[in-house]
Scaffold this motif. Structure first.
Motif, PDB file in Angstrom:
ATOM      1  N   THR A   1      27.441  40.459  37.749  1.00  0.00           N
ATOM      2  CA  THR A   1      29.133  40.115  38.382  1.00  0.00           C
ATOM      3  C   THR A   1      29.416  41.825  39.062  1.00  0.00           C
ATOM      4  O   THR A   1      29.038  42.761  38.396  1.00  0.00           O
ATOM      5  CB  THR A   1      30.077  39.924  37.169  1.00  0.00           C
ATOM      6  OG1 THR A   1      29.762  40.844  35.971  1.00  0.00           O
ATOM      7  CG2 THR A   1      29.715  38.595  36.702  1.00  0.00           C
TER       8      THR A   1
ATOM      9  N   ARG B   1      34.940  45.312  39.465  1.00  0.00           N
ATOM     10  CA  ARG B   1      36.131  45.383  40.349  1.00  0.00           C
ATOM     11  C   ARG B   1      36.971  46.744  39.813  1.00  0.00           C
ATOM     12  O   ARG B   1      37.054  47.206  39.060  1.00  0.00           O
ATOM     13  CB  ARG B   1      37.112  44.266  39.708  1.00  0.00           C
ATOM     14  CG  ARG B   1      36.442  42.812  39.999  1.00  0.00           C
ATOM     15  CD  ARG B   1      37.773  41.806  40.072  1.00  0.00           C
ATOM     16  NE  ARG B   1      37.292  40.576  40.513  1.00  0.00           N
ATOM     17  CZ  ARG B   1      36.914  40.417  41.738  1.00  0.00           C
ATOM     18  NH1 ARG B   1      36.975  41.196  42.802  1.00  0.00           N
ATOM     19  NH2 ARG B   1      36.428  39.222  42.146  1.00  0.00           N
TER      20      ARG B   1
ATOM     21  N   LEU C   1      41.584  41.365  36.683  1.00  0.00           N
ATOM     22  CA  LEU C   1      42.190  40.012  36.881  1.00  0.00           C
ATOM     23  C   LEU C   1      43.282  39.833  36.062  1.00  0.00           C
ATOM     24  O   LEU C   1      44.052  38.978  36.629  1.00  0.00           O
ATOM     25  CB  LEU C   1      40.935  39.204  36.472  1.00  0.00           C
ATOM     26  CG  LEU C   1      39.693  39.116  37.303  1.00  0.00           C
ATOM     27  CD1 LEU C   1      38.747  38.083  36.815  1.00  0.00           C
ATOM     28  CD2 LEU C   1      39.987  38.875  38.812  1.00  0.00           C
TER      29      LEU C   1
ATOM     30  N   ASP D   1      41.376  31.163  37.721  1.00  0.00           N
ATOM     31  CA  ASP D   1      40.536  32.345  37.684  1.00  0.00           C
ATOM     32  C   ASP D   1      40.183  32.684  39.280  1.00  0.00           C
ATOM     33  O   ASP D   1      40.208  33.840  39.713  1.00  0.00           O
ATOM     34  CB  ASP D   1      39.378  31.888  37.073  1.00  0.00           C
ATOM     35  CG  ASP D   1      39.557  32.103  35.520  1.00  0.00           C
ATOM     36  OD1 ASP D   1      40.646  32.687  34.947  1.00  0.00           O
ATOM     37  OD2 ASP D   1      38.757  31.740  34.445  1.00  0.00           O
ATOM     38  N   GLY D   2      40.028  31.387  39.939  1.00  0.00           N
ATOM     39  CA  GLY D   2      39.523  31.709  41.223  1.00  0.00           C
ATOM     40  C   GLY D   2      40.859  32.411  42.084  1.00  0.00           C
ATOM     41  O   GLY D   2      40.467  33.244  43.035  1.00  0.00           O
TER      42      GLY D   2
ATOM     43  N   LYS E   1      42.910  34.402  41.003  1.00  0.00           N
ATOM     44  CA  LYS E   1      42.893  35.731  40.438  1.00  0.00           C
ATOM     45  C   LYS E   1      42.057  36.545  41.220  1.00  0.00           C
ATOM     46  O   LYS E   1      42.126  37.674  41.683  1.00  0.00           O
ATOM     47  CB  LYS E   1      42.700  36.049  39.114  1.00  0.00           C
ATOM     48  CG  LYS E   1      43.864  35.470  38.052  1.00  0.00           C
ATOM     49  CD  LYS E   1      43.717  35.623  36.635  1.00  0.00           C
ATOM     50  CE  LYS E   1      43.630  34.356  36.101  1.00  0.00           C
ATOM     51  NZ  LYS E   1      43.320  34.539  34.657  1.00  0.00           N
ATOM     52  N   GLU E   2      40.742  35.978  41.392  1.00  0.00           N
ATOM     53  CA  GLU E   2      39.512  36.762  41.812  1.00  0.00           C
ATOM     54  C   GLU E   2      39.712  36.797  43.379  1.00  0.00           C
ATOM     55  O   GLU E   2      39.583  37.973  43.911  1.00  0.00           O
ATOM     56  CB  GLU E   2      38.411  35.730  41.649  1.00  0.00           C
ATOM     57  CG  GLU E   2      37.743  35.931  40.185  1.00  0.00           C
ATOM     58  CD  GLU E   2      36.849  34.945  39.824  1.00  0.00           C
ATOM     59  OE1 GLU E   2      35.949  34.561  41.076  1.00  0.00           O
ATOM     60  OE2 GLU E   2      36.239  34.881  38.681  1.00  0.00           O
ATOM     61  N   GLU E   3      40.301  35.917  44.275  1.00  0.00           N
ATOM     62  CA  GLU E   3      40.494  35.939  45.537  1.00  0.00           C
ATOM     63  C   GLU E   3      41.555  36.907  45.756  1.00  0.00           C
ATOM     64  O   GLU E   3      41.700  37.758  46.890  1.00  0.00           O
ATOM     65  CB  GLU E   3      40.957  34.536  46.017  1.00  0.00           C
ATOM     66  CG  GLU E   3      40.983  34.420  47.669  1.00  0.00           C
ATOM     67  CD  GLU E   3      39.842  34.925  48.333  1.00  0.00           C
ATOM     68  OE1 GLU E   3      39.804  35.448  49.591  1.00  0.00           O
ATOM     69  OE2 GLU E   3      38.431  34.772  47.795  1.00  0.00           O
TER      70      GLU E   3
ATOM     71  N   ALA F   1      42.342  39.502  44.105  1.00  0.00           N
ATOM     72  CA  ALA F   1      41.519  40.820  43.874  1.00  0.00           C
ATOM     73  C   ALA F   1      40.811  41.376  45.099  1.00  0.00           C
ATOM     74  O   ALA F   1      40.845  42.374  45.216  1.00  0.00           O
ATOM     75  CB  ALA F   1      40.908  40.958  42.665  1.00  0.00           C
ATOM     76  N   ASN F   2      40.051  40.387  45.570  1.00  0.00           N
ATOM     77  CA  ASN F   2      39.125  40.582  46.505  1.00  0.00           C
ATOM     78  C   ASN F   2      39.905  40.972  47.697  1.00  0.00           C
ATOM     79  O   ASN F   2      39.739  42.063  48.773  1.00  0.00           O
ATOM     80  CB  ASN F   2      38.557  39.424  47.268  1.00  0.00           C
ATOM     81  CG  ASN F   2      37.210  39.194  46.221  1.00  0.00           C
ATOM     82  OD1 ASN F   2      36.910  39.941  45.425  1.00  0.00           O
ATOM     83  ND2 ASN F   2      37.013  37.624  46.079  1.00  0.00           N
TER      84      ASN F   2
END
Length: 70
Positions: A2, A5, A9, A26-27, A29-31, A33-34
């Protein structure tokens, strides 16, 4: 493996909930962050160029402000 970051998150969850989300995937949060990390890198690069142009090695608050102006 992984990706490490810069933004947690948990912080993304907090931001989304403060802005009205009741549940956050979760997706999502990840997006978020990206997107924020990419923007931060863009602004940091520009701020570094501004500091260098001014003959400084130190990036200042003003450099960040100028880099983030539209």
């Amino acid at each position: 493996m992984t990706k490490k970051r810069a933004l947690s998150l948990n912080a993304m969850d907090k931001i989304l909930r403060e802005c009205g989300a009741h549940r956050v995937s979760d997706g999502a949060k990840e997006e978020l962050a990206n997107v924020l990390e990419n923007l931060a890198r863009k602004f940091a690069t520009e701020a570094g160029k501004l500091a260098e142009h001014a003959g400084r090695k130190t990036v200042t608050e003003k450099d960040i402000q100028l880099a983030t102006e539209d």
